[in-house]
Motif scaffolding. Sequence first.
Motif, PDB file in Angstrom:
ATOM      1  N   SER A  84       0.828  -1.210   0.000  1.00 53.36           N
ATOM      2  CA  SER A  84       0.000   0.000   0.000  1.00 53.36           C
ATOM      3  C   SER A  84       0.862   1.259   0.000  1.00 53.36           C
ATOM      4  CB  SER A  84      -0.939   0.021   1.199  1.00 53.36           C
ATOM      5  OG  SER A  84      -1.894  -1.000   1.091  1.00 53.36           O
ATOM      6  N   GLU A  85       1.910   1.248   0.806  1.00 53.33           N
ATOM      7  CA  GLU A  85       2.822   2.394   0.847  1.00 53.33           C
ATOM      8  C   GLU A  85       3.501   2.611  -0.503  1.00 53.33           C
ATOM      9  OE1 GLU A  85       5.443   1.600   4.120  1.00 53.33           O
ATOM     10  OE2 GLU A  85       3.790   1.716   5.561  1.00 53.33           O
ATOM     11  N   GLY A  86       3.666   1.530  -1.261  1.00 50.45           N
ATOM     12  CA  GLY A  86       4.260   1.621  -2.588  1.00 50.45           C
ATOM     13  C   GLY A  86       3.287   2.104  -3.649  1.00 50.45           C
ATOM     14  N   GLY A  87       2.009   2.207  -3.298  1.00 47.12           N
ATOM     15  CA  GLY A  87       1.012   2.724  -4.222  1.00 47.12           C
ATOM     16  C   GLY A  87      -0.068   1.731  -4.628  1.00 47.12           C
ATOM     17  N   ALA A  88      -0.003   0.501  -4.138  1.00 49.03           N
ATOM     18  CA  ALA A  88      -1.027  -0.487  -4.480  1.00 49.03           C
ATOM     19  C   ALA A  88      -2.340  -0.148  -3.785  1.00 49.03           C
ATOM     20  CB  ALA A  88      -0.574  -1.884  -4.084  1.00 49.03           C
ATOM     21  N   VAL A  89      -3.424  -0.287  -4.532  1.00 49.22           N
ATOM     22  CA  VAL A  89      -4.759  -0.063  -3.996  1.00 49.22           C
ATOM     23  C   VAL A  89      -5.527  -1.375  -4.148  1.00 49.22           C
ATOM     24  CG1 VAL A  89      -6.896   1.246  -4.258  1.00 49.22           C
ATOM     25  CG2 VAL A  89      -4.693   2.357  -4.675  1.00 49.22           C
ATOM     26  N   PHE A  90      -6.001  -1.900  -3.033  1.00 49.42           N
ATOM     27  CA  PHE A  90      -6.693  -3.183  -3.031  1.00 49.42           C
ATOM     28  C   PHE A  90      -8.194  -2.936  -2.997  1.00 49.42           C
ATOM     29  CE2 PHE A  90      -2.550  -3.713  -1.045  1.00 49.42           C
ATOM     30  CZ  PHE A  90      -2.013  -4.667  -1.893  1.00 49.42           C
ATOM     31  N   ARG A  91      -8.876  -3.459  -3.997  1.00 49.50           N
ATOM     32  CA  ARG A  91     -10.319  -3.235  -4.118  1.00 49.50           C
ATOM     33  C   ARG A  91     -11.087  -4.457  -3.623  1.00 49.50           C
ATOM     34  NH1 ARG A  91      -8.407  -1.389  -9.459  1.00 49.50           N
ATOM     35  NH2 ARG A  91      -8.040   0.849  -9.249  1.00 49.50           N
ATOM     36  N   ARG A  92     -12.286  -4.208  -3.158  1.00 49.88           N
ATOM     37  CA  ARG A  92     -13.117  -5.286  -2.613  1.00 49.88           C
ATOM     38  C   ARG A  92     -13.464  -6.346  -3.660  1.00 49.88           C
ATOM     39  NH1 ARG A  92     -14.412  -4.698   2.446  1.00 49.88           N
ATOM     40  NH2 ARG A  92     -14.504  -2.657   3.406  1.00 49.88           N
ATOM     41  N   ASP A  93     -13.464  -5.968  -4.935  1.00 52.77           N
ATOM     42  CA  ASP A  93     -13.798  -6.938  -5.980  1.00 52.77           C
ATOM     43  C   ASP A  93     -12.622  -7.873  -6.308  1.00 52.77           C
ATOM     44  OD1 ASP A  93     -12.042  -5.362  -7.482  1.00 52.77           O
ATOM     45  OD2 ASP A  93     -13.517  -4.840  -9.023  1.00 52.77           O
ATOM     46  N   GLY A  94     -11.509  -7.690  -5.590  1.00 50.69           N
ATOM     47  CA  GLY A  94     -10.350  -8.558  -5.790  1.00 50.69           C
ATOM     48  C   GLY A  94      -9.315  -8.004  -6.746  1.00 50.69           C
ATOM     49  N   SER A  95      -9.610  -6.870  -7.355  1.00 48.43           N
ATOM     50  CA  SER A  95      -8.661  -6.269  -8.287  1.00 48.43           C
ATOM     51  C   SER A  95      -7.648  -5.407  -7.523  1.00 48.43           C
ATOM     52  CB  SER A  95      -9.376  -5.435  -9.347  1.00 48.43           C
ATOM     53  OG  SER A  95     -10.018  -4.326  -8.745  1.00 48.43           O
ATOM     54  N   VAL A  96      -6.598  -5.022  -8.228  1.00 48.80           N
ATOM     55  CA  VAL A  96      -5.532  -4.196  -7.647  1.00 48.80           C
ATOM     56  C   VAL A  96      -5.249  -3.053  -8.596  1.00 48.80           C
ATOM     57  CG1 VAL A  96      -3.113  -4.144  -6.945  1.00 48.80           C
ATOM     58  CG2 VAL A  96      -4.491  -6.153  -6.457  1.00 48.80           C
ATOM     59  N   GLY A  97      -5.155  -1.856  -8.055  1.00 44.13           N
ATOM     60  CA  GLY A  97      -4.759  -0.692  -8.830  1.00 44.13           C
ATOM     61  C   GLY A  97      -3.457  -0.141  -8.265  1.00 44.13           C
ATOM     62  N   VAL A  98      -2.888   0.812  -8.978  1.00 38.86           N
ATOM     63  CA  VAL A  98      -1.652   1.445  -8.515  1.00 38.86           C
ATOM     64  C   VAL A  98      -1.815   2.945  -8.612  1.00 38.86           C
ATOM     65  CG1 VAL A  98       0.831   1.704  -8.874  1.00 38.86           C
ATOM     66  CG2 VAL A  98      -0.234  -0.511  -9.239  1.00 38.86           C
ATOM     67  N   GLU A  99      -1.525   3.624  -7.519  1.00 35.72           N
ATOM     68  CA  GLU A  99      -1.528   5.080  -7.471  1.00 35.72           C
ATOM     69  C   GLU A  99      -0.135   5.552  -7.132  1.00 35.72           C
ATOM     70  OE1 GLU A  99      -4.390   6.292  -4.575  1.00 35.72           O
ATOM     71  OE2 GLU A  99      -6.076   5.735  -5.838  1.00 35.72           O
ATOM     72  N   ALA A 100       0.099   6.831  -7.284  1.00 30.97           N
ATOM     73  CA  ALA A 100       1.383   7.401  -6.903  1.00 30.97           C
ATOM     74  C   ALA A 100       1.610   7.162  -5.407  1.00 30.97           C
ATOM     75  CB  ALA A 100       1.416   8.897  -7.188  1.00 30.97           C
ATOM     76  N   PRO A 101       2.805   6.712  -5.022  1.00 34.05           N
ATOM     77  CA  PRO A 101       3.083   6.447  -3.604  1.00 34.05           C
ATOM     78  C   PRO A 101       2.886   7.685  -2.746  1.00 34.05           C
ATOM     79  CG  PRO A 101       4.936   5.799  -4.992  1.00 34.05           C
ATOM     80  CD  PRO A 101       3.951   6.487  -5.860  1.00 34.05           C
ATOM     81  N   THR A 102       2.449   7.457  -1.521  1.00 39.24           N
ATOM     82  CA  THR A 102       2.301   8.568  -0.578  1.00 39.24           C
ATOM     83  C   THR A 102       3.614   8.807   0.137  1.00 39.24           C
ATOM     84  OG1 THR A 102       1.522   7.049   1.136  1.00 39.24           O
ATOM     85  CG2 THR A 102      -0.151   8.126  -0.200  1.00 39.24           C
ATOM     86  N   GLY A 103       3.835  10.064   0.464  1.00 38.81           N
ATOM     87  CA  GLY A 103       5.030  10.388   1.248  1.00 38.81           C
ATOM     88  C   GLY A 103       6.191  10.605   0.487  1.00 38.81           C
TER      89      GLY A 103
END
Length: 74
Positions: A55-74
């Motif tokens: 998650s800290e690296g930018g992974a976003v875990f969705r309830r439907d089981g998919s994974v997205g990537v956002e710009a890392p925080t911090g």
Amino acid sequence: MLISAAQCRMARAALGLSLRELAEAAGISVNTLSRIEGDGNVTSRTLGRVQSVLSEGGAVFRRDGSVGVEAPTG
């Protein structure tokens, strides 16, 4: 909500991390990470550590089981 084995594999791949890199960042052994990704038996605390690193690296875990990537925080 803790991640599934498939989400762990997808997130690690999306972030371009090797097994060794993710294991080191989470403070666990490569064998333990392999068990996580193989849907093996690990503690929720260990799985939570891996999920936090991803998650800290930018992974976003969705309830439907998919994974997205956002710009890392911090």
